[in-house]
Design a protein around this motif. Structure first.
Motif, mmCIF file in Angstrom:
data_model
loop_
_atom_site.group_PDB
_atom_site.id
_atom_site.type_symbol
_atom_site.label_atom_id
_atom_site.label_comp_id
_atom_site.label_asym_id
_atom_site.label_seq_id
_atom_site.Cartn_x
_atom_site.Cartn_y
_atom_site.Cartn_z
ATOM 1 N N UNK A 60 0.769 -1.138 0.011
ATOM 2 C CA UNK A 60 0.127 -0.002 -0.076
ATOM 3 C C UNK A 60 0.819 1.306 0.004
ATOM 4 N N UNK A 61 2.172 1.237 0.424
ATOM 5 C CA UNK A 61 2.964 2.508 0.440
ATOM 6 C C UNK A 61 3.250 2.854 -0.992
ATOM 7 N N UNK B 299 8.186 12.894 -15.949
ATOM 8 C CA UNK B 299 9.493 12.762 -15.603
ATOM 9 C C UNK B 299 9.338 12.437 -14.133
ATOM 10 N N UNK B 300 10.233 13.243 -13.359
ATOM 11 C CA UNK B 300 10.423 12.737 -12.032
ATOM 12 C C UNK B 300 9.901 13.859 -11.224
ATOM 13 N N UNK C 126 6.693 3.523 -16.539
ATOM 14 C CA UNK C 126 6.055 4.348 -15.903
ATOM 15 C C UNK C 126 5.646 3.752 -14.393
ATOM 16 N N UNK C 127 5.207 2.535 -14.411
ATOM 17 C CA UNK C 127 4.794 2.099 -13.157
ATOM 18 C C UNK C 127 5.973 1.455 -12.270
ATOM 19 N N UNK C 128 5.989 1.814 -11.037
ATOM 20 C CA UNK C 128 7.125 1.463 -10.241
ATOM 21 C C UNK C 128 6.618 0.555 -8.864
ATOM 22 N N UNK C 129 7.527 0.446 -8.121
ATOM 23 C CA UNK C 129 7.278 -0.397 -6.898
ATOM 24 C C UNK C 129 8.117 0.163 -5.675
ATOM 25 N N UNK D 203 8.151 6.414 -6.730
ATOM 26 C CA UNK D 203 8.050 6.042 -8.083
ATOM 27 C C UNK D 203 7.107 4.790 -7.886
ATOM 28 N N UNK D 204 5.524 5.042 -7.953
ATOM 29 C CA UNK D 204 4.518 4.211 -8.165
ATOM 30 C C UNK D 204 3.990 4.319 -9.344
#
Length: 787
Positions: free
Chosen positions: A36-37, A614-615, A661-664, A668-669
């Protein structure tokens, strides 16, 4: 649940836990892949609520900055991974609804949360994330300043707290009721009181920013009834005007109680809180039905069993990194819109009265009333996911909107307690309901639904601001919406005129298909003409969509990369591809070669910027870019190559978006803290990673499913009709993203699509993957563009 049939909630809970566990006995615990984070930097108020059930009312979570509110009504507020102190644990987390915060503490009495930069200035406490656990249905943290362990879990309408104290003569639990929480807006009134030694009740009534703008004669009330496991030694109260040391009741703004104890080491105090949007009595009834005799540990076990059942309806096998993205995305999708009706079917009406949902012969609800943000963009993720495996959620959405229509005369673009809280003002509710009809969700008054959909697309008479489409009169008159300066939006036009024209064209198409289904031929002819409104704004010189004024002239000083001028949350480069109702005609109008070349270059450019902003940590970081996956208007574009003869480019770019685009991570989520509206971006990943999508959002007379690049070695899907679909891939890897061949139930597939009703029969869909495009696969017959 029938109250007359309830003898022992705890007995029923044990039976349910056993049933839920047996449903998933052959599958691993997928909860371990949910984090969830992820994406909690710049997260919205409704985003982070680990202690909750799917679509629950009780959505408990820690807050780091909830009392700061959000002046514009939508900004990130609540829990931010970059903050290091907690100010309370709040029960209600919904679009434009928030309230009822509890906080355990020790030492000197403080009744204000204090400032982020100075935790000691209030009752907030520092914490270390190494001592934090967040899982579906459960949250735990050590509050460092007090050495208190706080735990949260929930049933659908009941929040559970367990606070384990150190030895201390000045321990307490603070019930902070009458202050701003997240998106709540102004607190108009509040009350909390002890009704006996261990029970309390109260309410808070708020006036959110979006209600003020869209439905100013409404308000949002939240009610609660709670029980605490140990009688307090002393009770005091506080309001905005100060503290009363010996009082068991508080009323008005800032109202709250503090319950004081002398605790021994590792003493646990538990609290159960029944919640309701209708009344204290129903909050109490919800507590009785769902939590009587239920311990904290039992509630946690039940909550996590429910999550296991619901998440594992989509069971995927492959790399852990992708499973984390998948199940976290699915978790956010199922957590999204929350139930607003009570266990007995009571629901809140706009006028302050209590409505009653119909019950079946056994006294059970056939559907729920929900609170919901706008469905803007939801047809490219949420509704497709619902239609596939969670049709009850889709049915609840439809039934809720029809109930609101019956009371208010209009659909609500966004809804909180039957009040209009429009987020974007374009109102795609009619489109979503038309699509529901075409996927077989029809357990409602079809004639009423059609009338409401027709009104939504064509009527501007006495239209309320919160119902959206206040400029539909101009669209109906001219076939496009004229551009207005200075953020204006009325019956003559709109500042976001071009994006509105494109959106109204799409929703008119959806209504036209429903009219055709119902043999309403004259309506069909009218609506299908409006679905071509986008052509009126197509500039043949630039081959871009460009706003026009009321005289039909293109506006001057036009910059195709400029957002917010004619286009909502985007620009002309992005929105020119917003013709999902007829991709083939858009391709032909631009020219197939130019279309493919332009769109491919857009993705090549976008990839350098993480496919969006971007970031930069901001919800609107990508609105100036050529492609912005962090916002709704772009989410179908990567699938358009299926219509333009190059399906391998859809395979390439959808896989790249999922990978990059998707992260963990917490930052970056979904991009870098971008606009994850109640599970939409998570749902997109779920559908795309399965290799399934529909540009039209199932609005066709006979909906299709387009095929992309499946991420997983195997996916086993429990379809909403009870059948099973297995998607298998051979030679799949991070490099092998291109489909070489495909079969469905041992029949060779030569096209990059199939009809949805065929897919929903279940069976096995098999892909052979490779590292190079097979330019001969998927091009035999393009997906149908107009039906």
């Amino acid at each position: 649940m029938n109250l007359k049939m309830i003898k022992s909630a705890s007995t029923i809970i044990f039976l349910l836990i056993g049933m839920l566990s047996s449903c998933s006995i052959k599958r691993e615990n997928v909860l371990k892949y949910v984090n969830p984070n992820i994406g909690t930097a710049h997260s919205r108020w409704f985003f982070y609520t680990p202690a909750a059930l799917p679509y629950g009312m009780a959505k408990l979570a820690p807050s780091t900055n909830a009392h700061y509110g959000n002046p514009q009504g939508w900004e990130a507020v609540g829990y931010d991974t970059r903050h290091n102190s907690i100010e309370g644990f709040v029960h209600f987390h919904e679009w434009q609804a928030g309230g009822v915060s509890f906080m355990p503490a020790t030492g000197e009495l403080k009744v204000k949360p204090g400032e982020l930069e100075k935790p000691e200035s209030g009752y907030r406490s520092r914490f270390d994330r190494k001592n934090e656990i967040a899982e579906p249905g459960y949250y735990k943290v050590l509050l460092d300043d007090y050495k208190i362990t706080a735990e949260l879990t929930a049933t659908k309408h009941v929040g559970f707290h367990r606070y384990t104290f150190p030895k201390n003569k000045q321990s307490r639990v603070i019930l902070d009721i009458g202050n701003t929480q997240g998106e709540s807006g102004e607190v108009r009134n509040a009350s909390v009181r002890m009704i006996d030694a261990t029970h309390f009740e109260g309410f808070v009534t708020t006036f959110p920013k979006y209600l003020k703008t869209n439905d100013p004669d409404g308000q949002v009330s939240m009610y609660f009834f709670g029980e605490i496991s140990r009688k307090p030694d002393n009770i005091g109260s506080f309001t905005a005007s100060g503290i009363q040391m010996k009082a068991n009741e508080a009323k008005g703004k800032g109202a709250g109680l503090f319950l004081e104890y002398g605790t021994h080491d590792k003493e646990a105090i538990e609290i159960k809180v029944g919640l309701s949007y209708t009344s204290v009595d129903n909050a109490k009834a919800n507590l009785e039905v769902e939590a009587k005799g239920l311990s904290f540990d039992q509630a946690k076990k039940l909550a996590q069993a429910v999550w296991q059942r619901e998440l594992s309806k989509l069971y995927v096998e492959g790399a852990d990194q992708n499973k984390i993205k998948f199940y976290t995305g699915l978790y956010h999708a199922l957590l999204g819109r929350g139930v607003a009706s009570d266990a007995n079917g009571a629901f809140p009406k706009h006028d302050g009265s209590i409505g009653q949902l119909p019950l079946d012969k056994d006294g059970n609800q056939t559907h729920h009333f929900i609170n919901t943000d706008a469905i803007w963009g939801g047809y490219w993720n949420l509704t497709q996911l619902w239609a596939m495996s969670y049709p009850q959620q889709y049915n609840d959405f439809v039934q809720t909107q029809l109930q609101v229509y019956k009371e208010r005369g209009w659909f609500g673009d966004g809804i909180v307690n039957s009040n209009f809280v429009s987020g974007v003002g374009t109102n795609f509710v009619g489109l979503a309901i038309a699509a529901a009809y075409h996927v077989g969700i029809r357990d409602y008054d079809i004639d009423l639904a059609y009338k409401a959909i027709r009104d939504n697309e064509l009527s501007g008479e006495n239209r309320k601001v919160g119902a959206g489409k206040t400029d539909v009169k101009a669209f109906v008159k001219l076939g496009f919406v004229p551009y207005l300066e200075n953020d204006k939006n009325d019956s003559t036009g709109a500042h976001f005129s071009a994006s509105h024209t494109l959106e109204y064209s799409f929703s008119a198409f959806a209504a036209a298909q429903l009219a055709k289904s119902l043999s309403k031929d004259e309506d069909y002819k009218k609506l299908i003409q409006y679905s071509n409104g986008w052509k009126k704004l197509f500039n043949p010189e630039s081959k871009l969509i460009q706003p026009k004024d009321a005289n039909g002239s293109f506006i001057d000083k036009f910059d195709p990369y400029e957002p917010w001028r004619g286009f909502q949350e985007g620009n002309a480069v992005q929105y020119t591809f917003f013709v999902p109702q007829n991709p083939a005609l858009l391709v032909a109008t631009i020219g197939k070669d130019e279309f493919n070349d332009r769109l491919n270059k857009i993705f090549e450019t976008a990839q350098k910027n993480s496919f969006g902003g971007g970031k930069e940590i901001d919800a609107f970081a990508g609105v100036k870019s050529v492609y912005n996956h962090g916002n709704q208007p772009n989410l179908h574009i990567s699938w358009l190559f299926n219509f333009s003869g190059k399906p391998w480019l859809t395979q390439k770019w959808t896989r790249a978006i999922g990978d990059e685009f998707y992260g963990t991570e917490s930052i970056h989520g979904y991009g870098y803290g971008q606009d994850e509206d109640q599970g939409q971006l998570g749902s997109w990943y779920v559908m795309s990673s399965l290799g399934l999508f529909d540009v039209k959002g199932f609005t066709d007379l006979r909906p299709i499913v387009e095929l992309g690049s499946p991420v997983f070695i195997k996916a086993s899907i429990k379809l909403g009709n009870g059948k099973n679909l297995v998607i298998e891939t051979k030679n799949n890897s991070t490099e092998n993203v291109y489909i070489q061949s495909a079969q469905f139930n041992a029949k060779v597939l030569n096209n990059c699509w199939l009809y949805r009703d065929e897919l929903m029969q279940g069976g096995k869909l098999t892909f052979v993957m490779g590292s190079r495009p097979n330019m001969n696969w998927g091009i035999e017959v393009p997906p149908p563009s107009v039906q």
